[in-house]
Design a protein around this motif. Structure first.
Motif, PDB file in Angstrom:
ATOM      1  N   GLY A  11      -1.569 -20.124   7.619  1.00 27.08           N
ATOM      2  CA  GLY A  11      -1.596 -19.431   6.336  1.00 27.08           C
ATOM      3  C   GLY A  11      -0.178 -19.006   5.993  1.00 27.08           C
ATOM      4  N   VAL A  12      -0.062 -18.066   5.071  1.00 26.00           N
ATOM      5  CA  VAL A  12       1.226 -17.452   4.766  1.00 26.00           C
ATOM      6  C   VAL A  12       1.121 -16.002   5.222  1.00 26.00           C
ATOM      7  N   GLY A  13       1.796 -15.697   6.331  1.00 23.04           N
ATOM      8  CA  GLY A  13       1.818 -14.336   6.834  1.00 23.04           C
ATOM      9  C   GLY A  13       2.992 -13.601   6.228  1.00 23.04           C
ATOM     10  N   SER A  14       2.900 -12.290   6.176  1.00 23.87           N
ATOM     11  CA  SER A  14       4.001 -11.543   5.590  1.00 23.87           C
ATOM     12  C   SER A  14       4.036 -10.118   6.111  1.00 23.87           C
ATOM     13  N   GLY A  15       5.216  -9.538   6.023  1.00 22.40           N
ATOM     14  CA  GLY A  15       5.420  -8.152   6.406  1.00 22.40           C
ATOM     15  C   GLY A  15       6.426  -7.525   5.472  1.00 22.40           C
ATOM     16  N   ILE A  16       6.293  -6.225   5.285  1.00 22.36           N
ATOM     17  CA  ILE A  16       7.132  -5.497   4.348  1.00 22.36           C
ATOM     18  C   ILE A  16       7.771  -4.318   5.074  1.00 22.36           C
ATOM     19  N   ILE A  17       9.077  -4.176   4.914  1.00 24.67           N
ATOM     20  CA  ILE A  17       9.782  -3.007   5.429  1.00 24.67           C
ATOM     21  C   ILE A  17      10.416  -2.304   4.236  1.00 24.67           C
ATOM     22  N   ILE A  18      10.066  -1.030   4.056  1.00 18.98           N
ATOM     23  CA  ILE A  18      10.626  -0.208   2.989  1.00 18.98           C
ATOM     24  C   ILE A  18      11.230   1.040   3.625  1.00 18.98           C
ATOM     25  N   ASP A  19      12.491   1.294   3.316  1.00 19.87           N
ATOM     26  CA  ASP A  19      13.218   2.434   3.892  1.00 19.87           C
ATOM     27  C   ASP A  19      13.128   2.446   5.419  1.00 19.87           C
ATOM     28  N   GLY A  20      13.224   1.260   6.024  1.00 21.26           N
ATOM     29  CA  GLY A  20      13.245   1.140   7.478  1.00 21.26           C
ATOM     30  C   GLY A  20      11.899   1.265   8.149  1.00 21.26           C
ATOM     31  N   LYS A  21      10.812   1.354   7.375  1.00 22.43           N
ATOM     32  CA  LYS A  21       9.483   1.510   7.955  1.00 22.43           C
ATOM     33  C   LYS A  21       8.574   0.374   7.505  1.00 22.43           C
ATOM     34  N   ILE A  22       7.689  -0.040   8.394  1.00 18.48           N
ATOM     35  CA  ILE A  22       6.698  -1.050   8.043  1.00 18.48           C
ATOM     36  C   ILE A  22       5.761  -0.447   7.002  1.00 18.48           C
ATOM     37  N   TYR A  23       5.586  -1.160   5.905  1.00 16.48           N
ATOM     38  CA  TYR A  23       4.684  -0.697   4.861  1.00 16.48           C
ATOM     39  C   TYR A  23       3.335  -1.360   5.069  1.00 16.48           C
ATOM     40  N   SER A  24       2.290  -0.549   5.237  1.00 19.78           N
ATOM     41  CA  SER A  24       0.955  -1.108   5.461  1.00 19.78           C
ATOM     42  C   SER A  24      -0.032  -0.740   4.364  1.00 19.78           C
ATOM     43  N   GLY A  25       0.379   0.086   3.404  1.00 18.76           N
ATOM     44  CA  GLY A  25      -0.499   0.449   2.304  1.00 18.76           C
ATOM     45  C   GLY A  25      -1.466   1.548   2.689  1.00 18.76           C
ATOM     46  N   SER A  26      -2.219   2.030   1.720  1.00 11.02           N
ATOM     47  CA  SER A  26      -3.146   3.135   1.970  1.00 11.02           C
ATOM     48  C   SER A  26      -4.347   2.711   2.799  1.00 11.02           C
ATOM     49  N   ASN A  27      -4.633   1.413   2.827  1.00  5.37           N
ATOM     50  CA  ASN A  27      -5.781   0.921   3.596  1.00  5.37           C
ATOM     51  C   ASN A  27      -5.357  -0.006   4.736  1.00  5.37           C
ATOM     52  N   PHE A  28      -4.071  -0.022   5.061  1.00  9.73           N
ATOM     53  CA  PHE A  28      -3.504  -0.832   6.132  1.00  9.73           C
ATOM     54  C   PHE A  28      -3.667  -2.330   5.918  1.00  9.73           C
ATOM     55  N   CYS A  29      -3.825  -2.742   4.673  1.00  7.50           N
ATOM     56  CA  CYS A  29      -3.975  -4.163   4.345  1.00  7.50           C
ATOM     57  C   CYS A  29      -2.832  -4.702   3.497  1.00  7.50           C
ATOM     58  N   ALA A  30      -1.769  -3.931   3.307  1.00  6.89           N
ATOM     59  CA  ALA A  30      -0.653  -4.400   2.489  1.00  6.89           C
ATOM     60  C   ALA A  30       0.014  -5.599   3.154  1.00  6.89           C
TER      61      ALA A  30
END
Length: 192
Positions: A11-30
């Motif tokens: 698939g296409v996996g992805s990860g987001i880092i904002i201000d040095g922190k992993i961003y996972s969203g309010s439901n941990f599905c970001a």
């Protein structure tokens, strides 16, 4: 401090880092960027939607595109068919790129289309997040600059901040298949 990681695999996996922190969203599905629709009413995806980015830009999507193009061009004497010994079951994520290098127009057309789909999705992600760096991983990245140079050129033409002096650096992931285990080890270390 602000980065995106995209992995091109099944698939296409992805990860987001904002201000040095992993961003996972309010439901941990970001970070389910692969399920962003880029082709309205396109290929059906396992998530239930149609036209998801991963159906065109993952290794699986590339294999599907390669097989479709081969079926539309059934000359078994062409380089792309010879690469797989005339058997569609032998198509993999390298087939179109290898055929392109062998001078096959079908392989070149598949690679060109794949790069466009990949680049559209990457440009969307850059426009949304404006990261300092976008790191691309997965087996397809072994194509190196054959893949990355046209992707960067597309992004340069299409990104919203095209006239900015600060642009996202697009590069190949350096950790390869060890990325997951290294990341897990580092997360475990943070909890100590």
């Amino acid at each position: 401090r602000n980065a995106l990681a995209i992995t091109l695999g099944t698939g296409v996996g992805s990860g987001i880092i904002i201000d040095g922190k992993i961003y996972s969203g309010s439901n941990f599905c970001a970070g389910e960027m692969g399920h962003t629709v880029i082709v309205f009413n396109g290929r059906h995806c396992s998530c239930g939607r149609d036209g998801c980015w991963e159906r065109y830009s993952s290794a699986t999507g590339l294999i599907i595109s390669t097989k479709e193009a081969m079926l539309a061009n059934p000359d078994k004497e062409s380089p792309i068919w010879k690469l797989v010994d005339g058997n569609l079951d032998n198509v993999n994520g390298r087939t179109a790129f290898d055929a392109m290098r062998a001078g096959d127009p079908v392989g070149k057309a598949v690679v060109d289309e794949y790069i466009k789909y990949l680049s559209v999705g990457l440009t969307d992600m850059i426009n949304i997040f404006q990261p300092a760096i976008l790191c691309i991983g997965g087996g397809i990245c072994n194509e190196g600059e054959t893949l990355l140079a046209p992707v960067r050129a597309f992004i340069d033409r299409e990104q919203y901040a095209m006239n900015s002096t600060k642009k996202t650096k697009v590069c190949k992931a350096q950790l390869g298949n060890d990325a997951g285990i290294i990341g897990a080890a580092l997360l475990g270390k943070q909890e100590d």
